[in-house]
Motif scaffolding. Sequence first.
Motif, PDB file in Angstrom:
ATOM      1  N   ALA A  51       0.811  -1.215   0.000  1.00 54.43           N
ATOM      2  CA  ALA A  51       0.000   0.000   0.000  1.00 54.43           C
ATOM      3  C   ALA A  51       0.848   1.272   0.000  1.00 54.43           C
ATOM      4  CB  ALA A  51      -0.947   0.016   1.195  1.00 54.43           C
ATOM      5  N   ALA A  52       2.128   1.162   0.272  1.00 58.47           N
ATOM      6  CA  ALA A  52       2.990   2.353   0.351  1.00 58.47           C
ATOM      7  C   ALA A  52       2.927   3.209  -0.911  1.00 58.47           C
ATOM      8  CB  ALA A  52       4.422   1.951   0.673  1.00 58.47           C
ATOM      9  N   PRO A  53       2.913   2.642  -2.115  1.00 61.35           N
ATOM     10  CA  PRO A  53       2.835   3.495  -3.304  1.00 61.35           C
ATOM     11  C   PRO A  53       1.544   4.310  -3.393  1.00 61.35           C
ATOM     12  CG  PRO A  53       3.541   1.286  -3.914  1.00 61.35           C
ATOM     13  CD  PRO A  53       3.116   1.237  -2.478  1.00 61.35           C
ATOM     14  N   LEU A  54       0.521   3.915  -2.655  1.00 57.81           N
ATOM     15  CA  LEU A  54      -0.766   4.603  -2.702  1.00 57.81           C
ATOM     16  C   LEU A  54      -0.907   5.667  -1.611  1.00 57.81           C
ATOM     17  CD1 LEU A  54      -2.998   1.452  -3.328  1.00 57.81           C
ATOM     18  CD2 LEU A  54      -2.091   3.049  -5.028  1.00 57.81           C
ATOM     19  N   ALA A  55       0.147   5.888  -0.850  1.00 57.76           N
ATOM     20  CA  ALA A  55       0.071   6.811   0.281  1.00 57.76           C
ATOM     21  C   ALA A  55      -0.114   8.262  -0.154  1.00 57.76           C
ATOM     22  CB  ALA A  55       1.322   6.686   1.148  1.00 57.76           C
ATOM     23  N   ARG A 114       2.990   0.071  -9.423  1.00 56.66           N
ATOM     24  CA  ARG A 114       3.924  -0.285  -8.350  1.00 56.66           C
ATOM     25  C   ARG A 114       3.301  -1.275  -7.371  1.00 56.66           C
ATOM     26  NH1 ARG A 114       8.178  -2.063  -6.802  1.00 56.66           N
ATOM     27  NH2 ARG A 114       9.037  -1.374  -4.831  1.00 56.66           N
ATOM     28  N   VAL A 115       1.996  -1.135  -7.094  1.00 54.15           N
ATOM     29  CA  VAL A 115       1.307  -2.103  -6.236  1.00 54.15           C
ATOM     30  C   VAL A 115       1.410  -3.505  -6.854  1.00 54.15           C
ATOM     31  CG1 VAL A 115      -0.959  -2.837  -5.365  1.00 54.15           C
ATOM     32  CG2 VAL A 115      -0.267  -0.445  -5.187  1.00 54.15           C
ATOM     33  N   ALA A 120       3.546  -8.908  -6.847  1.00 58.33           N
ATOM     34  CA  ALA A 120       3.990  -9.991  -7.729  1.00 58.33           C
ATOM     35  C   ALA A 120       5.383 -10.490  -7.362  1.00 58.33           C
ATOM     36  CB  ALA A 120       3.969  -9.522  -9.185  1.00 58.33           C
ATOM     37  N   ALA A 121       6.164  -9.675  -6.667  1.00 53.45           N
ATOM     38  CA  ALA A 121       7.537 -10.044  -6.314  1.00 53.45           C
ATOM     39  C   ALA A 121       7.571 -10.841  -5.016  1.00 53.45           C
ATOM     40  CB  ALA A 121       8.407  -8.794  -6.209  1.00 53.45           C
TER      41      ALA A 121
END
Length: 195
Positions: A51-55, A114-115, A120-121
């Motif tokens: 969720a960090a990329p959506l902050a 990015r999410v 996926a990684a």
Amino acid sequence: MAVDRERVAALVRELLVAIGEDPDRPGLRQTPQRVADAYGEFFAGVGEDAAAPLAHTISVSRGPAPDTLPSGAVMLRDVRFRSVCEHHLLPFAGRAHIAYLPGEQVVGLGALARVVDVLAARPQVQERLGEQIADTIAGALDARGVLVVLDAVHECVTMRGGRQPSASTVTIAARGELSEPAARAELVALIGGAA
């Protein structure tokens, strides 16, 4: 948590011995470290906050373009991803299509990609990957609905067992107003009939 590359390399060396190979022969001498480096990339999302990329969100009504309020869904198509099947540790790769119905907040489109990358990684199964992407977006944004369609080719299907080289797997995860098939029909059509 970072991948323990030294330990992975040692285990790959043992694996080579276990399959009857000589890990010291010229063609395999660097293989344990190469695999360890690859696993460092493949599993970089383990322990990372998806969720960090959506902050960083943008207010729809008070943001930089309040005169361009979205009247429908925001969709990002053809996000390439690759992951590793947790059942056989073989790769699968494909495209993610993501749509959401914005509430008061929107997010930069790169954040959605990015999410996908973070989730996926990790050792994954496609069904769970789609659900995790949908849950992450739904939980981080005030979206009225979320739709995630994944279309991927799995090497555990193409290279072993039934060996179906052109088979792909399509999964759908939906939240909120897009949970009903009729509500998401237009979006599925925009994706190109993949689902």
